[in-house]
Every structure is written in C-alpha cells, then in structure tokens.
Design a protein around this motif. Sequence first.
Motif, short mmCIF file in Angstrom:
data_model
loop_
_atom_site.label_atom_id
_atom_site.label_comp_id
_atom_site.label_asym_id
_atom_site.label_seq_id
_atom_site.Cartn_x
_atom_site.Cartn_y
_atom_site.Cartn_z
N ALA A 144 -7.22 -1.58 -23.12
CA ALA A 144 -8.46 -2.35 -23.07
C ALA A 144 -9.48 -1.75 -24.02
O ALA A 144 -9.58 -0.55 -24.19
CB ALA A 144 -9.00 -2.39 -21.65
N GLU A 175 -7.99 -11.49 -19.78
CA GLU A 175 -8.77 -11.84 -20.96
C GLU A 175 -9.64 -10.65 -21.38
O GLU A 175 -10.08 -9.85 -20.56
CB GLU A 175 -9.65 -13.06 -20.67
CG GLU A 175 -8.86 -14.34 -20.44
CD GLU A 175 -9.79 -15.53 -20.24
OE1 GLU A 175 -11.01 -15.30 -20.09
OE2 GLU A 175 -9.32 -16.67 -20.27
N GLY A 176 -9.86 -10.58 -22.68
CA GLY A 176 -10.73 -9.52 -23.20
C GLY A 176 -10.25 -9.02 -24.54
O GLY A 176 -9.37 -9.61 -25.18
N LYS A 177 -10.85 -7.93 -24.96
CA LYS A 177 -10.52 -7.33 -26.25
C LYS A 177 -9.59 -6.14 -26.00
O LYS A 177 -9.88 -5.27 -25.19
CB LYS A 177 -11.79 -6.88 -26.97
CG LYS A 177 -12.71 -8.05 -27.33
CD LYS A 177 -13.91 -7.57 -28.10
CE LYS A 177 -14.86 -8.73 -28.42
NZ LYS A 177 -14.21 -9.72 -29.30
N TRP A 178 -8.49 -6.13 -26.74
CA TRP A 178 -7.46 -5.12 -26.54
C TRP A 178 -7.08 -4.50 -27.90
O TRP A 178 -7.37 -5.05 -28.95
CB TRP A 178 -6.20 -5.72 -25.91
CG TRP A 178 -6.41 -6.31 -24.55
CD1 TRP A 178 -6.97 -7.52 -24.25
CD2 TRP A 178 -6.06 -5.70 -23.30
NE1 TRP A 178 -6.99 -7.72 -22.90
CE2 TRP A 178 -6.43 -6.62 -22.28
CE3 TRP A 178 -5.47 -4.52 -22.93
CZ2 TRP A 178 -6.23 -6.36 -20.94
CZ3 TRP A 178 -5.26 -4.25 -21.60
CH2 TRP A 178 -5.64 -5.17 -20.61
N ASP A 196 -8.29 -10.19 -29.64
CA ASP A 196 -9.03 -10.99 -28.66
C ASP A 196 -8.04 -11.90 -27.94
O ASP A 196 -7.43 -12.77 -28.55
CB ASP A 196 -10.11 -11.81 -29.36
CG ASP A 196 -11.11 -12.38 -28.38
OD1 ASP A 196 -10.95 -12.12 -27.16
OD2 ASP A 196 -12.04 -13.07 -28.81
N LYS A 198 -7.13 -14.54 -24.71
CA LYS A 198 -7.70 -15.51 -23.77
C LYS A 198 -6.56 -16.24 -23.07
O LYS A 198 -5.54 -16.54 -23.68
CB LYS A 198 -8.60 -16.50 -24.50
CG LYS A 198 -9.35 -17.44 -23.57
CD LYS A 198 -10.27 -18.36 -24.36
CE LYS A 198 -11.03 -19.30 -23.43
NZ LYS A 198 -11.92 -20.22 -24.19
#
Length: 452
Positions: A144, A175-178, A196, A198
């Motif tokens: 993450a 969902e999120g930035k990884w 990014d 989703k």
Amino acid sequence: MVNKKKAKRLLALLLIFSFLAKAGADEKRFSQRIEWTADKNAFEYRVELKNLSEAKSTFYPTEKTFLDLHLKPGKYSYRVFVYDLLGREAAVSPWTKFEIIKATLPKIAIAEPSALIEADENGKLSLDVDIDGISEESVIELVAEPVSGKVVSGKKSATSETGNASKINFDDVSEGKWRLRVINPSGLTSESDVIDIKKKSVVVKVSEKEQESEKEEPAAEAEPAKEESTEAEPEITVEEPSSDTAEEEANDNKKDKSEKPPRPPYVCKDINIMTLYDTQLCAFNTMVSPMDTIFKDEVKTGSFFPDLRISYFPIKNEKKRYGVELTHLYRQTSWELNDAYNLELKSNFVQANYVFQRRIFTDRTYFSLKGGFGLERIQKKSQYDDDSYVEGREAPEDKTYNLPTAQVGVSFFAIPLKYIVFEAGVDYTHTVFALKSHVGFVNPYVALGIRF
C-alpha cells in the motif's frame, strides 16, 4: 605521442583492475552455510564438497557443525565425514545436492502504469507485467502507498534469479495506490512506480414485469409464534477420567518435560596448557667466568617450579592458525670449585611469543614458527670458603639482574586426541639491551598438555 599511449595503456589497465576487483568483491558479497546434526562421538568433521560441473572435490576439516563458504554459481553436492578421538572414520553422511544461483537485481515493468487498473468486485486482480531476474522463491507483493504494513502477495513462477514473469495474480486487493515489490532470495529488492487500482462497479438490472409482480404480491402472513416447549432439556453429563488414566497423563507430561534435546558436543577453543621437559644449552654467559665452570668439582641443577606454557589460537582456517603463547622456565645451577669458590645462579624466565602454524601431513599436525620478547630474572650469588683466594679473582657478589630477552623458535605441534596436545621443538633466547651481562642459550624441549 608516447605519453598519450602510456596514459591510454595505464587507463586500460586501471579499468581492467577495477573490473576484476569488483568481480571478486561481488563473489564474496554473498556467503553460504552448510549445517548438519552434531555427533556426540565426533572429534572433528571433514566436509567433502564436489563441484558437479568440474567433477572436482575439496575437503574442509572443522570441529563445528557448520561450514561457511563463498561459492560461485553452479551445482554442488556434499557429504560429511565423522572422525572419532583416535582419528578413525566413524560415520559418513549421504551425498546432498544443492545449487548456487546468481544474485540479480529484479527489473519491473508494468503495462500502462499511469492508467487506472481495475480489479473485479471481489478484489481479484490479474496484472500484466514484465519482471526480469526472479526465481521460484522470489516474493512478489503489492504494498500500500504510503507503506502502512498492508501487503498482498501474488503468484509467481521462475526457475532461477534470471527468470521472467509476465502475469501476476492477486486476491483481495482494495482500492487505492499501490506499489509492486519484488524480493529475491538473495535479498535484492526492487519496487515499481505507483499503481492506481479501482474495483469494478456492479450494476443489477430489474425488468418492469418483475417490479409489478413484486407490488401485487401480498405480504406474507406472519407465522404464529411457536409455543414454548414444556419438555425438560436433557441433562448433559461429563464423565470424570479414571484415576489410572489421570496418572498415565501425568506421567506422560512429566516425561515430555524431563526430555531435553541432546547437548551438542563441546567445541575446543584451542586454549592449550602444557608442561615442558627441556634442557638449556648455554651458548655464552658473560656472568660466569669460563675458568670457573671448567675446573669444577660438582654441578647441581634443579627445578623447583614446573616449566609451563599456555597458548591460544583465536584466528584459524583449514590450513593456518595464528595465536600467542606465554612460557615460564625456572633453573637453578651451582658450582663448587677446587679453589673453594662457590657460585650459584637462579633464573626465572618468562617469554611471550607470537605463533604462526601451518597444517602439514594431517588435519591435526602443524609446523610452528614463533618469536617474541621476554624477561629473565637472574639471582647471582658467589662466595669463597677462604678469604685468601679473593686476591686476583672475581669479588664475592649477591645481586639480582633483570635482563630483557628476544626469542625465536620452531616446533612440531600435534593434536593426537581431542583434549591432548603435544609439541616438540627448539628455541634460541638472547638477552637484549644489556651492556655488561649477556646470556644466550638454546632450549630443546618436548611438551605435553591439555586442550580446552
């Protein structure tokens, strides 16, 4: 022109040298360890390591239950020989094969890393990638962003750290930035740019007929309340274990607690305490007149303190050992001469040496070179039975001399048994920084002692 050619040659040599030095440093950057189970009857172990590509074997003697190596990439096999106190082969293990692979820094490329990547409604994600330099043991995970400890590991496949992966599957991705992170078994790690992610939205369509039928259906009649049961609930009984069973369980628990893992065999630290049996052969001695020692009636030599030597070898490998030793010698010599002149010398000698040993013949025999400095404390006492003999002779004396010494020596050192050591050699000792009194002697000896 000549200077330019020399400069170019020098630059080329420097580049070649730096490349070779870097290659050698890279080979020793990673180490490997071979371990095995201790044998309680083992005096020492001998590991036979075979390079399968070259069909060449190398032997490594050790008293430990592991061996640290710096091997090149390739396929190897090894077996361990066990030797007892008498140096006999007590056991040998079967061959074990293993492979050393080249450590590489993984390279990560993701298809369209700047685009929005969608996972399905359950969080499953199939990511198209191009990862070079991985193996089957490599760890590929999503971390993450920012790193908060949340990690999702994926599936991967490659045969060595020179392998490649083109698709990675992940489960339960939110969902999120990884970031995609790859960790090789060698410890080399790489991370990708931010991804990014989703989830896909789920759209449920309902037809008009289904909507109308739902409106026309009457509400379901409420079910009548169930009458409370008047029957008594069954009793649940738990049988207590019998006394015999309880005693057996208690005995089993005691046995489990009393059983301890076998203690590994003691590994000697190469601290040796030895007793010396030696003879001092005087090369020269300005403290004694030659006439006093030639025309003599009787010579008495005695040793009231044991001659001891303590040695310690903290630095060693399979062929060489480096250490220090401390030696104490005591001598008492007296002369009774025809002219009623009596002379007595008592000598306490302490010597500290640096010792270098190299293995010869077998794994437990060494050739030793040594040298160092010490101190000899000599108590000299001379007297006459008749004062008429003093004229023209050395005056009576009762004095103590402290003379610094230097020493060199060679010896043969052996370990016949695990806790027994033997040494035979010869030392030469000479006084230094003494202007008037000089002493030099050759000291052949044999020594026997114990090893810790």
